[in-house]
Design a protein around this motif. Structure first.
Motif, mmCIF file in Angstrom:
data_model
loop_
_atom_site.group_PDB
_atom_site.id
_atom_site.type_symbol
_atom_site.label_atom_id
_atom_site.label_comp_id
_atom_site.label_asym_id
_atom_site.label_seq_id
_atom_site.Cartn_x
_atom_site.Cartn_y
_atom_site.Cartn_z
ATOM 1 N N ARG A 190 0.840 -1.208 0.000
ATOM 2 C CA ARG A 190 0.000 0.000 0.000
ATOM 3 C C ARG A 190 0.874 1.257 0.000
ATOM 4 O O ARG A 190 0.594 2.229 -0.710
ATOM 5 N N ALA A 191 1.913 1.233 0.823
ATOM 6 C CA ALA A 191 2.807 2.389 0.880
ATOM 7 C C ALA A 191 3.491 2.599 -0.464
ATOM 8 O O ALA A 191 3.619 3.735 -0.942
ATOM 9 N N GLY A 208 2.342 2.014 -3.306
ATOM 10 C CA GLY A 208 1.406 2.619 -4.252
ATOM 11 C C GLY A 208 1.399 4.136 -4.148
ATOM 12 O O GLY A 208 0.958 4.822 -5.068
ATOM 13 N N ILE A 209 1.882 4.649 -3.025
ATOM 14 C CA ILE A 209 1.852 6.096 -2.782
ATOM 15 C C ILE A 209 3.223 6.716 -3.041
ATOM 16 O O ILE A 209 3.332 7.780 -3.630
ATOM 17 N N THR A 210 4.271 6.063 -2.552
ATOM 18 C CA THR A 210 5.600 6.666 -2.634
ATOM 19 C C THR A 210 6.677 5.594 -2.656
ATOM 20 O O THR A 210 6.500 4.513 -2.093
ATOM 21 N N GLN A 211 7.784 5.905 -3.304
ATOM 22 C CA GLN A 211 8.918 4.982 -3.298
ATOM 23 C C GLN A 211 9.867 5.284 -2.133
ATOM 24 O O GLN A 211 10.776 4.511 -1.857
ATOM 25 N N ARG A 212 9.659 6.447 -1.489
ATOM 26 C CA ARG A 212 10.564 6.842 -0.396
ATOM 27 C C ARG A 212 9.748 7.195 0.844
ATOM 28 O O ARG A 212 9.711 8.345 1.264
ATOM 29 N N PRO A 213 9.049 6.229 1.425
ATOM 30 C CA PRO A 213 8.202 6.560 2.580
ATOM 31 C C PRO A 213 9.045 7.009 3.765
ATOM 32 O O PRO A 213 10.148 6.507 3.973
ATOM 33 N N SER A 214 8.517 7.953 4.527
ATOM 34 C CA SER A 214 9.214 8.391 5.736
ATOM 35 C C SER A 214 9.202 7.248 6.741
ATOM 36 O O SER A 214 8.230 6.506 6.862
ATOM 37 N N GLU A 226 6.367 7.462 9.317
ATOM 38 C CA GLU A 226 5.036 7.075 8.838
ATOM 39 C C GLU A 226 4.968 5.571 8.560
ATOM 40 O O GLU A 226 3.921 4.951 8.728
ATOM 41 N N MET A 227 6.084 4.968 8.135
ATOM 42 C CA MET A 227 6.082 3.516 7.960
ATOM 43 C C MET A 227 5.811 2.835 9.299
ATOM 44 O O MET A 227 5.126 1.809 9.359
ATOM 45 N N ALA A 252 -4.856 4.216 -4.052
ATOM 46 C CA ALA A 252 -3.650 5.051 -3.985
ATOM 47 C C ALA A 252 -3.880 6.356 -4.751
ATOM 48 O O ALA A 252 -3.499 7.438 -4.292
ATOM 49 N N ARG A 264 -3.667 10.399 -3.518
ATOM 50 C CA ARG A 264 -2.904 11.456 -4.188
ATOM 51 C C ARG A 264 -3.791 12.664 -4.486
ATOM 52 O O ARG A 264 -3.365 13.811 -4.327
ATOM 53 N N ALA A 304 -1.218 7.294 7.865
ATOM 54 C CA ALA A 304 0.165 7.107 7.419
ATOM 55 C C ALA A 304 0.255 7.282 5.911
ATOM 56 O O ALA A 304 1.152 7.978 5.398
ATOM 57 N N LEU A 305 -0.691 6.680 5.179
ATOM 58 C CA LEU A 305 -0.652 6.767 3.716
ATOM 59 C C LEU A 305 -0.870 8.203 3.240
ATOM 60 O O LEU A 305 -0.207 8.668 2.306
ATOM 61 N N MET A 361 2.226 10.206 3.768
ATOM 62 C CA MET A 361 3.205 9.875 2.726
ATOM 63 C C MET A 361 2.867 10.578 1.408
ATOM 64 O O MET A 361 3.755 11.057 0.701
ATOM 65 N N GLU A 392 5.185 13.228 -0.600
ATOM 66 C CA GLU A 392 5.513 13.029 -2.018
ATOM 67 C C GLU A 392 5.322 14.334 -2.807
ATOM 68 O O GLU A 392 5.986 14.543 -3.814
#
Lengths: 421, 421
Positions: free
Chosen positions: A53-54, A56-62, A65-66, B16, B20, B79-80, B83, B87
């Motif tokens: 799921r993460a 799907g939103i970003t490739q560099r999650p904080s 937040e993870m 996702a 966004r 969290a999502l 993120m 982004e």
């Protein structure tokens, strides 16, 4: 009677049926008169699902937040396990890591436990409840959710056992203990009744798929002895016996074992620097550069080199993880121009075979016996290193399995303990 | 500039891509110079999935453990969303209900907010961050996780707007406001620019699918005016306009509206007690028994009965939710033996059509106009009740849609506001 801390991993709670089985196992132990504190991981592949799921939103999650995201997996698990116990009529209450009093540093995704305030747990135990605790998670000084990184639920259980001065700490997983070798490679491998912290640490470092190093280090640091058991074994309320491997500070004197296990690591690379000048500071120059690049080295051997026309030379060999090979070669090649005539060789077609045992250093002939076993099979040894409780040999990758079996047979490890079916 | 509280429901964050979109909407508002506090619900159908998991374990889950379980849905969402904001380069931090300072009573699954300690939120706002808060959840005095029940995330947003003295509170959902009638039934229905608390409460009670009653009651109690908007509408950074329905204490004087909306409720049942003795205490006896059974009654009418041979009699009619019919009949039948000659009739083939508006009671002829509209279509009225701002008529179920359209046309509600496409 005292407190028993149990820990169940994700594969133990992958389905509703498995929650029910775990609940029965807990209920049985509770019936024996113990106070139960149970640490549980996220169900099955929920952690992977959350990571997807993460992604799907970003490739560099904080990292912060993870931790908020991933800690929900264990929270789902504690609620479901508490419900499964209620269904059996066993009083139980779930607590998240923060509720259970886990305080950590703020190193998100790999936090370290700093303290456990056990007041809430003790209050719930006093009310006769089984306390279900979310593993892998805690709260930092900012009031933020943290997670402990890989193997974190084991760490949670071991730390709880220490803070609660538990009578026993049982780590339930999908294998029924620690084996004298990987049973998939060595069919005669036997389950060890007990193993020392140092042995299991060396076995893990030697490539054995046992527990996460960090949890064992934590157990050693706290002096918590624990047992590794299978949650898939027959239930005690159906006559099953809970037998696993005890991980202890010192093997019992009645167990005078020289070698405990044989491990193989096939994910290694062998690098040799040939023709280095044989003078002080050269090894330091090379290993400083590799260390700065954060490459972990193993099996370091220096030998007299074949003269290259100039003065006396030395060869330096070492192994590293195969994943680090490209970086290690880059570092070596950047240093080499300082040493004219020197060159780098490497080999990825190798495997490291190790024996581990508390009696390795104090017993004559252990190394010789290992080399004999390999020689009998015509297996050439390319590098040898040893420590207090370990001897490692680098061999051809294609001969690794034959080497492990030969050494395992030579030390008659198969007779250690019957394999539980 | 001040604080804007936004709330996004589960359908706004089902994928996702939707996270966004929500993030862009938030980022745009933040760029206008506001401090943003955003309440978000669990993604899409995650709550249903969690309920399914619990059902796999038990049919009678403890309310406390359901709260531990269900609160993870919003925690995943915050969290999502944080993120997704990162982004976009927007500083953001997620807070669970407990971290955001929500303190509630310990009525699990339907807890009430008692207090919000906004210190952490204000600290994060001062650092320039968008604060993402998990709706629907809080912490009780025992340190246990609670959830607020249906519509809980709306309640979270409204309470936050009150405690933070927000300049605006925007409730984003999958419709762009409150309509003069259900657009699926009345194609000419128009979106209302504004509606009063009392009107929206009456509309919801009359069967309109608007907001949860409790959130509106909370808004009225705190004096928080809010706006209902669509998260599916074009984004402001693409030129879209944020237009919805403002829910206010008093309609603005420039908006002299008599009737705001027409609602229909088809899930009602009509019960009549015929031939009750016409003496004091009879109605009390009947309604006390129904109240003790926790049945909500609506449209209560008493009329002079048809004589049943004895003394003077009365008939009592009322409506209730169709789901309560069986229980209501059971209660009535248990009371009836006290009143010889009385009997119970019921009818489920009915629907309740209501007009709601702040001007209903203060304007002559409103009721007459409604009855005229129904008469023109040959629709018979079986029961009539009225309040300060509402008139309800019970009609045949088969004529309900025609009735709603006729009344909607008669009051020219279609001209109120253009429908946003």
């Amino acid at each position: 009677m005292g407190i028993v801390v149990q820990k169940y991993g994700g594969s133990s709670v992958a389905t509703a049926e498995k929650y029910r089985r775990v609940a029965r196992r807990i209920a049985w132990r509770k019936q024996q008169g113990y106070d139960l504190v149970v640490v549980v991981s996220a169900p099955g592949d929920m952690t992977d699902d959350l990571i997807e799921r993460a992604k799907g939103i970003t490739q560099r999650p904080s990292a912060r937040e993870m931790d908020v995201l991933l800690s929900t997996g264990e929270q789902v698990s504690i609620a479901l396990l508490a419900m499964a116990l209620h269904e059996l009529g066993v009083p139980a209450v779930s607590l998240t890591g923060p509720q259970a009093g886990f305080r950590t540093d703020d190193n998100h995704r790999a936090a370290r436990i700093q303290h456990i305030d056990t007041a809430r747990i003790k209050q719930e135990l006093a009310e006769g409840k089984v306390v279900i605790v979310a593993g892998f998670q805690g709260l930092d000084d900012h009031g933020d959710i943290t997670t402990l990184g890989r193997g974190g639920s084991d760490a949670s259980a071991i730390a709880l056992a220490a803070y609660l001065e538990a009578e026993a700490c049982q780590i339930f997983t999908d294998v029924d203990g620690v084996y004298s070798a990987d049973p998939r490679l060595v069919p005669t491998a036997g389950r060890l009744d007990e193993i020392s912290y140092d042995e299991i640490l060396e076995l893990a470092a030697a490539g054995a798929q046992v527990m996460q190093l960090r949890s064992v280090e934590l157990a050693k640091q706290y002096g918590v002895e624990f047992e590794v058991l299978s949650s898939l074994a027959p239930l005690p309320d159906e006559g099953g016996e809970e037998r696993g491997t005890k991980v202890v500070a010192q093997l019992s004197p009645s167990n005078p074992r020289i070698v405990s296990g044989v491990a193989v690591d096939s994910k290694v690379a062998h690098i040799t620097l040939v023709g280095l000048p044989d003078r002080p500071g050269v090894a330091f120059r090379v290993f400083k550069a590799l260390g700065d690049a954060r490459i972990n080295l193993d099996m370091i051997v220096q030998s007299i080199g074949t003269a290259n026309g100039g003065g006396p030379t030395a060869d330096i060999s070492f192994t590293c993880a195969r994943d680090d090979l490209d970086l290690a070669l880059e570092v070596c090649n950047s240093v080499l121009p300082e040493f004219p005539g020197a060159r780098v060789l490497y080999d990825t077609d190798v495997a490291k075979v190790s024996i581990v045992g508390s009696g390795v250093a104090s017993n004559y002939g252990v190394a010789a016996k290992m080399f004999e076993a390999l020689a009998e099979k015509g297996i050439n040894i390319e590098l040898i290193t040893g420590s207090e409780i370990k001897i490692s040999c680098l061999v051809r990758a294609s001969q690794a399995v034959e080497a492990v079996r030969a050494v395992h047979d030579k030390f008659q490890l198969g007779k250690l303990a019957p394999v539980m079916q």
